[in-house]
Design a protein around this motif. Structure first.
Motif, PDB file in Angstrom:
ATOM      1  N   THR A  67      48.861  19.546 -82.446  1.00 16.88           N
ATOM      2  CA  THR A  67      48.538  19.598 -83.868  1.00 16.88           C
ATOM      3  C   THR A  67      47.212  18.891 -84.131  1.00 16.88           C
ATOM      4  OG1 THR A  67      49.331  19.078 -86.093  1.00 16.88           O
ATOM      5  CG2 THR A  67      49.812  17.464 -84.394  1.00 16.88           C
ATOM      6  N   VAL A  68      46.524  19.331 -85.140  1.00 18.27           N
ATOM      7  CA  VAL A  68      45.355  18.616 -85.635  1.00 18.27           C
ATOM      8  C   VAL A  68      45.618  18.135 -87.054  1.00 18.27           C
ATOM      9  CG1 VAL A  68      43.672  19.757 -84.153  1.00 18.27           C
ATOM     10  CG2 VAL A  68      44.250  20.786 -86.349  1.00 18.27           C
ATOM     11  N   SER A  69      46.702  18.619 -87.667  1.00 20.42           N
ATOM     12  CA  SER A  69      47.009  18.272 -89.051  1.00 20.42           C
ATOM     13  C   SER A  69      47.996  17.119 -89.179  1.00 20.42           C
ATOM     14  CB  SER A  69      47.592  19.495 -89.773  1.00 20.42           C
ATOM     15  OG  SER A  69      48.887  19.792 -89.268  1.00 20.42           O
ATOM     16  N   GLY A  70      48.627  16.726 -88.076  1.00 21.79           N
ATOM     17  CA  GLY A  70      49.639  15.675 -88.148  1.00 21.79           C
ATOM     18  C   GLY A  70      51.042  16.232 -88.299  1.00 21.79           C
ATOM     19  N   GLU A  71      51.173  17.544 -88.454  1.00 25.39           N
ATOM     20  CA  GLU A  71      52.474  18.195 -88.557  1.00 25.39           C
ATOM     21  C   GLU A  71      52.654  19.132 -87.375  1.00 25.39           C
ATOM     22  OE1 GLU A  71      52.860  20.232 -92.263  1.00 25.39           O
ATOM     23  OE2 GLU A  71      52.378  18.469 -93.438  1.00 25.39           O
ATOM     24  N   VAL A  72      53.875  19.175 -86.860  1.00 24.13           N
ATOM     25  CA  VAL A  72      54.196  20.054 -85.746  1.00 24.13           C
ATOM     26  C   VAL A  72      55.270  21.033 -86.201  1.00 24.13           C
ATOM     27  CG1 VAL A  72      55.148  20.178 -83.413  1.00 24.13           C
ATOM     28  CG2 VAL A  72      53.640  18.297 -84.039  1.00 24.13           C
ATOM     29  N   THR A  73      55.079  22.304 -85.903  1.00 27.56           N
ATOM     30  CA  THR A  73      56.072  23.322 -86.236  1.00 27.56           C
ATOM     31  C   THR A  73      56.993  23.511 -85.055  1.00 27.56           C
ATOM     32  OG1 THR A  73      54.472  24.445 -87.649  1.00 27.56           O
ATOM     33  CG2 THR A  73      56.387  25.713 -86.950  1.00 27.56           C
ATOM     34  N   PHE A  74      58.265  23.317 -85.291  1.00 26.70           N
ATOM     35  CA  PHE A  74      59.281  23.500 -84.264  1.00 26.70           C
ATOM     36  C   PHE A  74      60.288  24.473 -84.837  1.00 26.70           C
ATOM     37  CE2 PHE A  74      62.713  22.160 -81.391  1.00 26.70           C
ATOM     38  CZ  PHE A  74      62.012  22.063 -80.215  1.00 26.70           C
ATOM     39  N   GLY A  75      60.211  25.715 -84.385  1.00 27.36           N
ATOM     40  CA  GLY A  75      61.011  26.781 -84.987  1.00 27.36           C
ATOM     41  C   GLY A  75      62.349  27.002 -84.321  1.00 27.36           C
ATOM     42  N   ARG A  76      63.119  27.896 -84.915  1.00 26.79           N
ATOM     43  CA  ARG A  76      64.446  28.230 -84.414  1.00 26.79           C
ATOM     44  C   ARG A  76      64.368  28.774 -82.984  1.00 26.79           C
ATOM     45  NH1 ARG A  76      68.898  26.305 -84.060  1.00 26.79           N
ATOM     46  NH2 ARG A  76      70.401  27.747 -83.262  1.00 26.79           N
ATOM     47  N   LYS A  77      63.328  29.580 -82.689  1.00 30.08           N
ATOM     48  CA  LYS A  77      63.195  30.129 -81.331  1.00 30.08           C
ATOM     49  C   LYS A  77      62.984  29.026 -80.307  1.00 30.08           C
ATOM     50  CE  LYS A  77      58.377  31.179 -80.357  1.00 30.08           C
ATOM     51  NZ  LYS A  77      58.309  30.295 -79.221  1.00 30.08           N
ATOM     52  N   ASP A  78      62.285  27.964 -80.701  1.00 26.01           N
ATOM     53  CA  ASP A  78      62.091  26.824 -79.805  1.00 26.01           C
ATOM     54  C   ASP A  78      63.434  26.154 -79.503  1.00 26.01           C
ATOM     55  OD1 ASP A  78      59.266  27.160 -79.883  1.00 26.01           O
ATOM     56  OD2 ASP A  78      59.202  26.055 -81.772  1.00 26.01           O
ATOM     57  N   ILE A  79      64.213  25.947 -80.534  1.00 31.64           N
ATOM     58  CA  ILE A  79      65.519  25.301 -80.383  1.00 31.64           C
ATOM     59  C   ILE A  79      66.440  26.174 -79.521  1.00 31.64           C
ATOM     60  CG2 ILE A  79      67.605  24.567 -81.615  1.00 31.64           C
ATOM     61  CD1 ILE A  79      65.670  23.829 -83.961  1.00 31.64           C
ATOM     62  N   LYS A  80      66.457  27.472 -79.802  1.00 28.42           N
ATOM     63  CA  LYS A  80      67.314  28.380 -79.025  1.00 28.42           C
ATOM     64  C   LYS A  80      66.919  28.370 -77.551  1.00 28.42           C
ATOM     65  CE  LYS A  80      68.787  31.673 -82.514  1.00 28.42           C
ATOM     66  NZ  LYS A  80      68.784  33.077 -82.929  1.00 28.42           N
ATOM     67  N   GLY A  81      65.637  28.377 -77.276  1.00 29.23           N
ATOM     68  CA  GLY A  81      65.171  28.361 -75.896  1.00 29.23           C
ATOM     69  C   GLY A  81      65.584  27.102 -75.158  1.00 29.23           C
ATOM     70  N   LEU A  82      65.428  25.963 -75.812  1.00 29.71           N
ATOM     71  CA  LEU A  82      65.812  24.700 -75.190  1.00 29.71           C
ATOM     72  C   LEU A  82      67.326  24.590 -75.029  1.00 29.71           C
ATOM     73  CD1 LEU A  82      63.277  22.276 -76.897  1.00 29.71           C
ATOM     74  CD2 LEU A  82      63.261  23.050 -74.511  1.00 29.71           C
ATOM     75  N   GLU A  83      68.072  25.089 -76.024  1.00 36.87           N
ATOM     76  CA  GLU A  83      69.533  25.074 -75.919  1.00 36.87           C
ATOM     77  C   GLU A  83      69.994  25.918 -74.737  1.00 36.87           C
ATOM     78  OE1 GLU A  83      70.698  26.403 -79.820  1.00 36.87           O
ATOM     79  OE2 GLU A  83      70.945  24.352 -80.551  1.00 36.87           O
ATOM     80  N   ALA A  84      69.362  27.073 -74.530  1.00 34.77           N
ATOM     81  CA  ALA A  84      69.712  27.945 -73.407  1.00 34.77           C
ATOM     82  C   ALA A  84      69.479  27.227 -72.077  1.00 34.77           C
ATOM     83  CB  ALA A  84      68.914  29.239 -73.465  1.00 34.77           C
ATOM     84  N   ARG A  85      68.390  26.475 -71.996  1.00 35.15           N
ATOM     85  CA  ARG A  85      68.099  25.744 -70.769  1.00 35.15           C
ATOM     86  C   ARG A  85      69.078  24.576 -70.586  1.00 35.15           C
ATOM     87  NH1 ARG A  85      66.119  29.861 -70.593  1.00 35.15           N
ATOM     88  NH2 ARG A  85      64.109  30.451 -69.771  1.00 35.15           N
TER      89      ARG A  85
END
Length: 90
Positions: A67-85
């Protein structure tokens, strides 16, 4: 983080625009290899960004965010991918 590394990453961000995150992801992959990772999968387009097996046998999965704005986007697809792993033991 060393000040020189921070400065170089800032320069990279300024000169690479939208590609900055992909470059940082690749730098992280290289660093993990340099630290002795025995297996590494790096994905630039879809899926978990990095999957790595360390020399001691630990398996890890990374979703790389920049990030350059100080905010990070962490979406549902990110969560699903990590949960699968996590189900697979990563």
């Amino acid at each position: 983080m060393r000040l020189e590394v921070h400065r170089r990453l800032q320069d990279l961000a300024e000169h690479s625009g939208q590609e900055y995150g992909k470059l940082v992801q690749k730098l992280l992959a290289i660093a993990l290899c340099e630290c002795g990772a025995t297996r590494l999968t790096e994905r630039s387009t879809q899926g978990i960004d990095l999957e790595v097996v360390l020399a001691d046998g630990r398996a890890l999965a990374f979703e790389v965010k920049t990030t350059v704005s100080g905010e990070v986007t962490f979406g549902r697809k990110d969560i699903k991918g990590l949960e699968a792993r996590a189900v697979q033991g990563l």
